[in-house]
Motif scaffolding. Structure first.
Motif, mmCIF file in Angstrom:
data_model
loop_
_atom_site.group_PDB
_atom_site.id
_atom_site.type_symbol
_atom_site.label_atom_id
_atom_site.label_comp_id
_atom_site.label_asym_id
_atom_site.label_seq_id
_atom_site.Cartn_x
_atom_site.Cartn_y
_atom_site.Cartn_z
ATOM 1 N N ASP A 119 -28.520 -16.218 -86.758
ATOM 2 C CA ASP A 119 -27.228 -16.561 -86.883
ATOM 3 C C ASP A 119 -28.225 -17.951 -88.366
ATOM 4 O OD1 ASP A 119 -27.450 -19.124 -85.233
ATOM 5 O OD2 ASP A 119 -25.443 -18.836 -85.024
ATOM 6 N N GLY A 120 -29.263 -18.338 -87.835
ATOM 7 C CA GLY A 120 -29.718 -19.226 -88.558
ATOM 8 C C GLY A 120 -30.478 -20.976 -87.978
ATOM 9 N N THR A 121 -29.613 -21.046 -86.821
ATOM 10 C CA THR A 121 -28.888 -22.222 -86.290
ATOM 11 C C THR A 121 -29.856 -22.245 -84.682
ATOM 12 O OG1 THR A 121 -27.293 -21.075 -84.727
ATOM 13 C CG2 THR A 121 -27.105 -22.289 -87.669
ATOM 14 N N GLY A 122 -30.281 -23.497 -84.694
ATOM 15 C CA GLY A 122 -31.325 -23.747 -83.746
ATOM 16 C C GLY A 122 -31.390 -25.154 -83.677
ATOM 17 N N ARG A 123 -32.163 -25.679 -82.499
ATOM 18 C CA ARG A 123 -32.501 -26.887 -81.984
ATOM 19 C C ARG A 123 -34.029 -26.864 -81.741
ATOM 20 N NH1 ARG A 123 -28.693 -30.583 -81.469
ATOM 21 N NH2 ARG A 123 -26.648 -30.277 -80.492
ATOM 22 N N GLY B 12 -35.171 -31.709 -80.915
ATOM 23 C CA GLY B 12 -33.555 -32.156 -80.224
ATOM 24 C C GLY B 12 -32.179 -31.619 -81.589
ATOM 25 N N GLU B 13 -32.888 -32.369 -82.717
ATOM 26 C CA GLU B 13 -32.429 -31.456 -83.801
ATOM 27 C C GLU B 13 -31.477 -30.525 -83.955
ATOM 28 O OE1 GLU B 13 -32.379 -32.983 -88.808
ATOM 29 O OE2 GLU B 13 -33.788 -34.383 -87.471
ATOM 30 N N SER B 14 -31.012 -30.510 -84.332
ATOM 31 C CA SER B 14 -29.577 -28.931 -85.070
ATOM 32 C C SER B 14 -30.402 -29.276 -86.230
ATOM 33 C CB SER B 14 -28.695 -29.059 -84.921
ATOM 34 O OG SER B 14 -27.793 -28.094 -85.212
ATOM 35 N N VAL B 15 -30.840 -27.722 -86.543
ATOM 36 C CA VAL B 15 -31.230 -27.068 -87.820
ATOM 37 C C VAL B 15 -30.600 -25.843 -88.376
ATOM 38 C CG1 VAL B 15 -33.198 -26.067 -89.290
ATOM 39 C CG2 VAL B 15 -33.251 -28.233 -87.576
ATOM 40 N N THR B 16 -29.638 -25.885 -89.986
ATOM 41 C CA THR B 16 -29.690 -24.399 -90.478
ATOM 42 C C THR B 16 -30.287 -24.358 -90.937
ATOM 43 O OG1 THR B 16 -27.269 -25.100 -89.592
ATOM 44 C CG2 THR B 16 -27.847 -23.811 -91.464
ATOM 45 N N VAL B 17 -31.164 -22.820 -90.953
ATOM 46 C CA VAL B 17 -31.747 -22.261 -91.982
ATOM 47 C C VAL B 17 -30.573 -21.238 -93.424
ATOM 48 C CG1 VAL B 17 -33.442 -20.568 -92.489
ATOM 49 C CG2 VAL B 17 -34.313 -22.397 -90.135
ATOM 50 N N GLU B 18 -31.075 -21.357 -94.075
ATOM 51 C CA GLU B 18 -31.030 -20.230 -94.969
ATOM 52 C C GLU B 18 -31.464 -19.988 -96.013
ATOM 53 O OE1 GLU B 18 -27.091 -22.712 -96.705
ATOM 54 O OE2 GLU B 18 -27.893 -23.815 -96.288
ATOM 55 N N VAL B 19 -31.440 -18.937 -96.938
ATOM 56 C CA VAL B 19 -32.130 -18.594 -98.118
ATOM 57 C C VAL B 19 -31.577 -18.128 -98.902
ATOM 58 C CG1 VAL B 19 -33.586 -16.449 -98.342
ATOM 59 C CG2 VAL B 19 -33.855 -17.196 -96.025
ATOM 60 N N VAL B 20 -31.795 -18.876 -100.552
ATOM 61 C CA VAL B 20 -31.295 -19.030 -101.661
ATOM 62 C C VAL B 20 -31.853 -18.680 -103.377
ATOM 63 C CG1 VAL B 20 -29.825 -20.589 -100.873
ATOM 64 C CG2 VAL B 20 -31.825 -21.480 -101.956
ATOM 65 N N PRO B 21 -31.495 -17.679 -103.970
ATOM 66 C CA PRO B 21 -32.329 -17.228 -104.924
ATOM 67 C C PRO B 21 -32.930 -17.932 -105.249
ATOM 68 C CG PRO B 21 -30.211 -16.362 -104.862
ATOM 69 C CD PRO B 21 -30.166 -17.254 -103.920
ATOM 70 N N SER B 22 -34.038 -17.984 -105.842
ATOM 71 C CA SER B 22 -35.380 -19.503 -107.042
ATOM 72 C C SER B 22 -35.478 -18.857 -107.263
ATOM 73 C CB SER B 22 -36.276 -19.203 -105.830
ATOM 74 O OG SER B 22 -37.044 -20.719 -106.380
ATOM 75 N N ASP B 23 -35.272 -20.366 -108.569
ATOM 76 C CA ASP B 23 -36.300 -19.952 -110.043
ATOM 77 C C ASP B 23 -37.789 -20.238 -109.934
ATOM 78 O OD1 ASP B 23 -34.156 -18.536 -111.551
ATOM 79 O OD2 ASP B 23 -33.276 -20.812 -111.803
ATOM 80 N N ASP B 24 -38.293 -21.175 -109.175
ATOM 81 C CA ASP B 24 -39.598 -20.970 -109.145
ATOM 82 C C ASP B 24 -40.167 -20.947 -107.418
ATOM 83 O OD1 ASP B 24 -42.171 -22.145 -109.297
ATOM 84 O OD2 ASP B 24 -41.556 -24.451 -108.998
ATOM 85 N N PRO B 25 -40.193 -19.245 -106.765
ATOM 86 C CA PRO B 25 -40.293 -19.945 -105.141
ATOM 87 C C PRO B 25 -41.263 -20.610 -104.967
ATOM 88 C CG PRO B 25 -40.645 -17.666 -106.062
ATOM 89 C CD PRO B 25 -40.180 -18.734 -107.374
#
Length: 327
Positions: A179-183, A308-321
């Protein structure tokens, strides 16, 4: 991952698309903790003509059997985190090994990123220690030590990678949804590893990889390298040329035209950015790994995350990948 004249980083296209594919037997791949075919910007990997095998213990163990023909020390890109030189070990393959892997007789193996403790004339068996692995300027700071393996046909110059044979690792890989989340469970100077995703129980598969939304196990640098690929389970998912793949409900790429030299479906990444807690990072470094749990590696040289920090990963469209090259 490979480059310079000894590695053929600048040219790796074989005009004969009918070249035999070298298929590594399952029991050889299973000697390593991780493997990847596409996690690199270099043409050898992009075209499915090399594989990286991660031993996990700093020992460069041989994935092939045969006789050492040549050992060379080669220059590599100047990186502050890497050694000033790399090494090439050329092995003439034993007939029995070639027969098991479907390789033509007298095929030659090229092994990189190992400091050689063997010399020409030495016989090596699968699993023999060739020497310690080395931190090479041919791969990124976030990349773990590994054995790079490619194959040359009998009549080709073994010191170059250009025109190498396609390589496959046909063992099935379990696709694991996330789901894109993890520590954060590991932190390096240019990356962090997030806990999860968690594998299913008793699948009978020794390796697993992060799955696309469609259930396809993914391989490569998402999307900081121009292209990537998939693992063996993709065949069960009816992946064909032109199939769209998505991650976190965003299209990340399409399966390339089915060509004979790929060895497995290849993917051209879409123009997207990877975000971690809302900020852009370089990307995700993906591979197939053993074990009940495996981490997702986030490449983030310009960001800092605490253990230990909680991180959420997302993917979004980009004009300059972000697209990393071989320079």
């Amino acid at each position: 991952m490979t480059g310079a004249p000894a590695d053929g980083g600048t040219a790796d296209v074989d005009s004969d698309s009918r070249a035999a594919t070298v298929a590594l037997p399952d029991d050889i791949v299973e000697r390593y903790e991780k493997f990847s075919r596409f996690n690199s910007p270099y043409p050898a990997h992009d075209r499915g003509r090399a594989i990286d095998l991660y031993p996990g213990d700093g020992v460069g163990r041989s994935p092939v059997a045969g006789t050492v023909r040549e050992v060379r020390t080669v220059g590599c890109p100047d990186r502050p985190y890497a050694a000033a030189e790399d090494h090439l070990i050329v092995v003439g393959l034993a007939d029995e090994w070639c027969a098991r892997a479907g390789a033509p007789p007298e095929t030659v193996a090229r092994i990189l990123h190992v400091i050689p403790e063997v010399e020409p004339g030495d016989r090596v068996a699968v699993g023999d220690a060739l020497g310690p692995t080395t931190r090479s300027g041919f791969f990124g700071q976030w990349v773990d030590d590994h054995v790079h393996l490619g194959f040359r046909p009998p009549d080709a110059n073994p010191l170059r990678a250009s025109g190498s044979l396609p390589v496959a690792a046909p063992l099935p890989v379990e696709p694991v949804a996330w789901d894109g989340t993890g520590r954060v469970v590991e932190r390096g100077p240019s990356h962090v590893v997030l806990a999860g995703p968690r594998r299913a129980a008793d699948t009978g598969r020794s390796f697993a990889a992060l799955a696309s939304d469609e259930g396809v196990p993914l391989d490569g640098g998402v999307t900081h390298y121009a292209g990537g690929g998939t693992f063996g389970a993709a065949e069960e998912s009816s992946v064909t040329a032109g199939t769209t793949l998505s991650l976190f409900r965003t299209e990340i790429g399409r399966v390339r035209a089915d060509d004979a030299d790929a060895g497995a479906p290849r993917v051209e990444w879409a123009p997207v950015d990877v975000l971690a807690n809302g900020g852009r990072v370089t990307g995700l470094s993906l591979f197939a790994a053993r074990g009940d749990r495996f981490g997702v590696k986030v490449v983030c040289p310009d960001r800092e995350f605490d253990i230990g920090e909680s991180v959420t990963v997302e993917v979004v469209p980009s004009d300059d990948p972000i697209r990393l090259g071989v320079g």
